[in-house]
Each structure stands twice: as structure tokens, then as C-alpha cells.
Design a protein around this motif. Structure first.
Motif, mmCIF file in Angstrom:
data_model
loop_
_atom_site.group_PDB
_atom_site.id
_atom_site.type_symbol
_atom_site.label_atom_id
_atom_site.label_comp_id
_atom_site.label_asym_id
_atom_site.label_seq_id
_atom_site.Cartn_x
_atom_site.Cartn_y
_atom_site.Cartn_z
ATOM 1 N N GLU A 252 -35.644 39.613 -32.929
ATOM 2 C CA GLU A 252 -35.537 38.157 -32.921
ATOM 3 C C GLU A 252 -34.369 37.701 -33.785
ATOM 4 O O GLU A 252 -34.130 38.260 -34.865
ATOM 5 C CB GLU A 252 -36.844 37.534 -33.414
ATOM 6 N N VAL A 253 -33.637 36.685 -33.295
ATOM 7 C CA VAL A 253 -32.485 36.165 -34.037
ATOM 8 C C VAL A 253 -32.499 34.641 -34.015
ATOM 9 O O VAL A 253 -33.009 34.015 -33.082
ATOM 10 C CB VAL A 253 -31.150 36.688 -33.461
ATOM 11 N N SER A 254 -31.922 34.049 -35.030
ATOM 12 C CA SER A 254 -31.769 32.600 -35.121
ATOM 13 C C SER A 254 -30.462 32.185 -34.453
ATOM 14 O O SER A 254 -29.624 33.039 -34.114
ATOM 15 C CB SER A 254 -31.747 32.195 -36.595
ATOM 16 N N PRO A 255 -30.234 30.863 -34.284
ATOM 17 C CA PRO A 255 -28.948 30.430 -33.726
ATOM 18 C C PRO A 255 -27.759 30.918 -34.538
ATOM 19 O O PRO A 255 -26.685 31.210 -33.970
ATOM 20 C CB PRO A 255 -29.058 28.895 -33.758
ATOM 21 N N GLU A 256 -27.934 31.045 -35.849
ATOM 22 C CA GLU A 256 -26.835 31.498 -36.712
ATOM 23 C C GLU A 256 -26.586 32.995 -36.594
ATOM 24 O O GLU A 256 -25.579 33.500 -37.095
ATOM 25 C CB GLU A 256 -27.152 31.154 -38.176
ATOM 26 N N GLN A 257 -27.491 33.688 -35.884
ATOM 27 C CA GLN A 257 -27.349 35.138 -35.715
ATOM 28 C C GLN A 257 -27.100 35.535 -34.269
ATOM 29 O O GLN A 257 -27.110 36.717 -33.942
ATOM 30 C CB GLN A 257 -28.629 35.835 -36.202
ATOM 31 N N ILE A 258 -26.842 34.554 -33.396
ATOM 32 C CA ILE A 258 -26.770 34.850 -31.974
ATOM 33 C C ILE A 258 -25.571 35.728 -31.626
ATOM 34 O O ILE A 258 -25.534 36.347 -30.554
ATOM 35 C CB ILE A 258 -26.762 33.546 -31.138
ATOM 36 N N ASP A 259 -24.619 35.859 -32.510
ATOM 37 C CA ASP A 259 -23.516 36.778 -32.248
ATOM 38 C C ASP A 259 -23.993 38.225 -32.196
ATOM 39 O O ASP A 259 -23.275 39.110 -31.700
ATOM 40 C CB ASP A 259 -22.403 36.618 -33.281
ATOM 41 N N ALA A 260 -25.226 38.484 -32.678
ATOM 42 C CA ALA A 260 -25.799 39.826 -32.565
ATOM 43 C C ALA A 260 -26.059 40.207 -31.117
ATOM 44 O O ALA A 260 -26.316 41.374 -30.805
ATOM 45 C CB ALA A 260 -27.096 39.914 -33.363
ATOM 46 N N ALA A 261 -25.990 39.233 -30.215
ATOM 47 C CA ALA A 261 -26.188 39.498 -28.792
ATOM 48 C C ALA A 261 -24.933 40.036 -28.119
ATOM 49 O O ALA A 261 -24.948 40.298 -26.913
ATOM 50 C CB ALA A 261 -26.622 38.214 -28.079
ATOM 51 N N ALA A 262 -23.877 40.210 -28.859
ATOM 52 C CA ALA A 262 -22.598 40.613 -28.272
ATOM 53 C C ALA A 262 -22.728 41.920 -27.485
ATOM 54 O O ALA A 262 -23.381 42.871 -27.915
ATOM 55 C CB ALA A 262 -21.545 40.757 -29.359
ATOM 56 N N GLY A 263 -22.101 41.940 -26.329
ATOM 57 C CA GLY A 263 -22.033 43.120 -25.478
ATOM 58 C C GLY A 263 -20.949 42.872 -24.452
ATOM 59 O O GLY A 263 -20.415 41.757 -24.345
ATOM 60 N N ASP A 264 -20.596 43.894 -23.679
ATOM 61 C CA ASP A 264 -19.586 43.682 -22.643
ATOM 62 C C ASP A 264 -20.088 42.711 -21.581
ATOM 63 O O ASP A 264 -19.295 41.979 -20.975
ATOM 64 C CB ASP A 264 -19.218 45.018 -21.989
ATOM 65 N N ARG A 265 -21.398 42.697 -21.365
ATOM 66 C CA ARG A 265 -21.988 41.744 -20.425
ATOM 67 C C ARG A 265 -23.336 41.301 -20.999
ATOM 68 O O ARG A 265 -24.172 42.135 -21.356
ATOM 69 C CB ARG A 265 -22.192 42.396 -19.056
ATOM 70 N N VAL A 266 -23.515 40.001 -21.111
ATOM 71 C CA VAL A 266 -24.747 39.441 -21.664
ATOM 72 C C VAL A 266 -25.527 38.776 -20.543
ATOM 73 O O VAL A 266 -25.042 37.834 -19.904
ATOM 74 C CB VAL A 266 -24.454 38.413 -22.778
ATOM 75 N N PHE A 267 -26.733 39.268 -20.283
ATOM 76 C CA PHE A 267 -27.617 38.657 -19.303
ATOM 77 C C PHE A 267 -28.688 37.885 -20.065
ATOM 78 O O PHE A 267 -29.427 38.461 -20.867
ATOM 79 C CB PHE A 267 -28.261 39.720 -18.417
ATOM 80 N N TYR A 268 -28.768 36.578 -19.811
ATOM 81 C CA TYR A 268 -29.741 35.771 -20.543
ATOM 82 C C TYR A 268 -30.626 34.997 -19.575
ATOM 83 O O TYR A 268 -30.258 34.731 -18.426
ATOM 84 C CB TYR A 268 -29.042 34.802 -21.512
ATOM 85 N N SER A 269 -31.818 34.663 -20.060
ATOM 86 C CA SER A 269 -32.748 33.877 -19.243
ATOM 87 C C SER A 269 -33.427 32.842 -20.121
ATOM 88 O O SER A 269 -33.414 32.929 -21.353
ATOM 89 C CB SER A 269 -33.806 34.780 -18.589
ATOM 90 N N ARG A 270 -34.030 31.863 -19.470
ATOM 91 C CA ARG A 270 -34.781 30.810 -20.158
ATOM 92 C C ARG A 270 -36.219 30.855 -19.677
ATOM 93 O O ARG A 270 -36.481 30.674 -18.491
ATOM 94 C CB ARG A 270 -34.162 29.444 -19.873
ATOM 95 N N TYR A 271 -37.137 31.097 -20.603
ATOM 96 C CA TYR A 271 -38.563 31.117 -20.253
ATOM 97 C C TYR A 271 -39.016 29.746 -19.768
ATOM 98 O O TYR A 271 -39.730 29.638 -18.774
ATOM 99 C CB TYR A 271 -39.385 31.561 -21.468
ATOM 100 N N ASP A 272 -38.602 28.703 -20.460
ATOM 101 C CA ASP A 272 -38.962 27.335 -20.075
ATOM 102 C C ASP A 272 -37.714 26.654 -19.521
ATOM 103 O O ASP A 272 -36.928 26.064 -20.258
ATOM 104 C CB ASP A 272 -39.505 26.571 -21.278
ATOM 105 N N VAL A 273 -37.553 26.740 -18.224
ATOM 106 C CA VAL A 273 -36.344 26.206 -17.599
ATOM 107 C C VAL A 273 -36.304 24.690 -17.638
ATOM 108 O O VAL A 273 -35.251 24.078 -17.439
ATOM 109 C CB VAL A 273 -36.195 26.697 -16.143
ATOM 110 N N ASP A 274 -37.454 24.071 -17.902
ATOM 111 C CA ASP A 274 -37.511 22.612 -17.941
ATOM 112 C C ASP A 274 -37.205 22.043 -19.321
ATOM 113 O O ASP A 274 -37.210 20.825 -19.513
ATOM 114 C CB ASP A 274 -38.889 22.129 -17.482
ATOM 115 N N ASP A 275 -36.957 22.911 -20.295
ATOM 116 C CA ASP A 275 -36.678 22.464 -21.660
ATOM 117 C C ASP A 275 -35.267 22.900 -22.047
ATOM 118 O O ASP A 275 -35.068 24.013 -22.538
ATOM 119 C CB ASP A 275 -37.702 23.046 -22.625
ATOM 120 N N PRO A 276 -34.272 22.048 -21.839
ATOM 121 C CA PRO A 276 -32.892 22.442 -22.155
ATOM 122 C C PRO A 276 -32.690 22.765 -23.623
ATOM 123 O O PRO A 276 -31.792 23.541 -23.978
ATOM 124 C CB PRO A 276 -32.073 21.228 -21.727
#
Length: 329
Positions: A252-276
Motif C-alpha cells: 500500500e502507498v499514499s499519494p506521496e509515494q505513488i512513484d513507487a508504481a514506476a515500471g515500463d508499463r503501468v496497468f491501473y484500475s479503479r474499484y469504484d468507477v463512480d468515485d473520481p
């Protein structure tokens, strides 16, 4: 009426108890014998099944299944997929009243009856279906095992999610469809290896990062090797960023740690698509925008469609993202 802590005497009296769960000596002879592979044209599931009666060891002990199951109640979506994927009829399922998720709407789930929510299965509705096998997981319904076993032979996996391959094998044993189960998994693994090899050749062995945004209050999750999509990536031979290349479920990471998601390709999803806001506080900052290549994927396909069917959907999306042959049969 939801019955959760003791089935009414009148209800139990109407249930056939011959096939109920047992911890006694296994009966291993007699019954119908045959090849446990895929059903051939004109051949019934009973003809193709293994020998019955059979005793199945599972998370809650052992259960004797007296005859080839033909009417199965599955109390978790992933187990619905396991049963129906092995060409056996699912007559009852839990979840949303609107119906099963699209990935599990298979020919053998047509006409399946909603028997309550995942949290509160309706035992009276289950008994009314007269199933000859019930499958669930201890993590879901441990406290209901005895009541379910009074209705029909009941087999429990320990958990769901990362154990999906073992769960397919357990369900296959209970159904007498072991060869079909092993073949299904082998076909998937062969396809995963082929798709992964093409991606590695086309993109120079890219590192694949997995990010899932939950709610506005939750940290983001970086899914690691022991998660459902992490297992699919591992089967495909695709590399992971160091932070995710661990035998854990997620980091788990905070917004200030989201750079930990770095990779050549990042695949992301939203569990609650109705909550931007759930994703916005991460994707709206500079650390996220600095990530090289981000691709949004369906949360249902990548995270909740746990099983062989969902694994194939992830491979479809990976092949499309990298422009390689999907190797679909």
C-alpha cells in the motif's frame, strides 16, 4: 427468510442425507467409471466422470460424494467459474440479485438461482434447489459448514483469490473431472507463456506494474506476485518492478509515494468507477504524471474475475496493450 445458525427441523427433514459430509472411512469402490476428460459429442457428464462414490479431502475435513454431481450450488463467484468451466450445471449462486458478473455468465450458469448475498446465503433457498453438491470457502462461510452439509455433500476450499488454481483442482476432484481440470489449467499456462514470450520479444522484457485505486480514503495498492493478476503475470514470464516482485499480495502507498508504481508499463484500475476522487488524488499529482506509460484496465476483469476465465481476460488485455498475438484458440 435467511437461515444462518441452524436449519429448521422441517427443512432438514426434507433433504436427502445420503450424500452428506462425512469424516468416516472413505467408500472408494463402486459407482460409475469413465474417463475424466472433456465430454465428447453425445456423451453426458455422468459418462465422462470418474468413479463414484468418492471421498474428497478439503479444508473442513472429508466429504463423501455418492454420485456424479449434476446440480451444484457455488457460494463464491470464483467457484461458480470453476464448476461451470468444467461443464457442470450451477443451479445456485450468491452475489448481486441482478446476476453474475459477465465473465461468469457461462452456458452452465444459465438459469442459476440467486440464493442470497455472499455475506448471508439463504439456506432455505439453497435446500429448495435440491443440490447434489455445495462448494464454498472457509474464508467465506466457515460458520455455515454444518448447516450446508445437512443439505448436501459440501466441499470447502480454504480461501479464494491467489489459491484459484488449487481451487479448480479441488472442485474437479469433487466433480470427477480431474483430467478436464488439469487440461484447462495446462491450456491456460501454455497460452500465458506464449503471450508473455511475444511481449518480451516485442518490448524488450518490460517491467509490468499493477496499481489499484480503491476509495478516496484508502491508500493505493501495488499488487505483487501473490495476487491474482500477479500470478497471471508470473505465468506469462513478465518482469515486475522490484517493489512488486515479492511473494506478497500487495503493497500500500499514499499519494506521496505513488512513484513507487514506476515500471515500463503501468496497468491501473479503479474499484469504484463512480468515485473520481478515489483515483484523482493519485493521478492528479506530478509523481503519477511522471510515470512512463499508464493504461487503465477493467477492475472486474483484472481483480474480481478470479479464475481461469478471468486469467484469460487479463491475457487478452496484455496482448492488446502490446500489440501481440493473443494466442486465443
Amino acid at each position: 427468510m435467511h437461515v444462518r445458525r441452524g436449519v429448521a427441523a422441517g427443512l432438514v427433514a426434507g433433504v436427502l442425507l445420503a450424500g452428506c459430509s462425512s469424516t468416516g472411512d472413505a467408500r472408494t469402490t463402486g459407482g460409475t467409471a469413465g474417463a475424466a476428460g472433456s465430454t465428447a459429442p453425445g456423451e453426458t457428464a455422468r459418462d465422462a466422470a470418474g468413479t463414484f462414490p468418492r471421498t474428497v479431502e478439503h479444508d473442513r475435513g472429508s466429504t463423501t460424494v455418492p454420485a456424479v454431481p449434476e446440480r451444484v450450488v457455488a457460494l463464491d463467484d470464483s467457484l461458480v467459474g470453476a464448476v461451470a468451466g468444467l461443464d457442470v450445471q450451477v443451479v445456485g449462486h450468491t452475489g448481486e440479485p441482478a446476476g453474475l458478473p459477465e465473465v461468469f455468465r457461462l452456458p452452465r450458469t444459465e438459469g442459476s438461482t440467486h440464493v442470497g448475498t455472499l455475506a448471508e446465503p439463504n439456506l432455505e433457498a439453497i435446500a429448495a434447489l435440491q443440490p447434489d453438491l455445495i462448494v464454498s470457502a472457509s474464508v467465506r462461510h466457515e460458520e455455515l459448514y454444518d448447516e450446508l452439509s445437512a443439505i448436501a455433500p459440501t466441499v470447502f476450499t480454504a480461501t479464494t483469490g491467489p489459491a484459484w488454481k488449487d481451487n479448480v483442482r479441488l472442485v474437479a476432484r469433487a466433480l470427477g473431472r480431474e483430467e478436464a481440470g488439469e487440461q484447462q489449467l495446462a491450456d491456460y499456462e501454455e497460452r500465458a507463456a506464449a503471450v508473455g514470450a511475444d511481449i518480451n520479444a516485442a518490448a524488450g522484457r518490460p517491467t509490468i506494474s499493477l496499481v489499484r485505486f480503491l476509495s478516496a480514503e484508502d491508500p493505493a495498492r501495488l499488487y505483487a506476485r501473490a495476487s491474482f493478476p500477479g500470478i497471471v503475470l508470473r505465468d506469462a514470464g513478465l518482469a515486475r518492478p522490484a517493489r512488486q516482485d515479492v511473494d506478497e499480495f500487495a503493497v500500500e502507498v499514499s499519494p506521496e509515494q505513488i512513484d513507487a508504481a514506476a515500471g515500463d508499463r503501468v496497468f491501473y484500475s479503479r474499484y469504484d468507477v463512480d468515485d473520481p476522487a478515489a483515483a484523482g488524488r493519485f493521478t492528479g499529482n506530478g509523481l503519477w504524471r511522471a510515470l512512463p506509460a499508464t493504461t487503465e484496465v477493467s477492475d472486474e476483469r483484472w481483480y474480481t474475475s478470479v479464475g481461469v476465465q478471468g486469467a484469460h481476460l487479463i491475457l487478452d488485455d496484455l496482448a492488446a496493450a502490446f500489440g501481440v498475438d493473443p494466442h486465443r484458440a
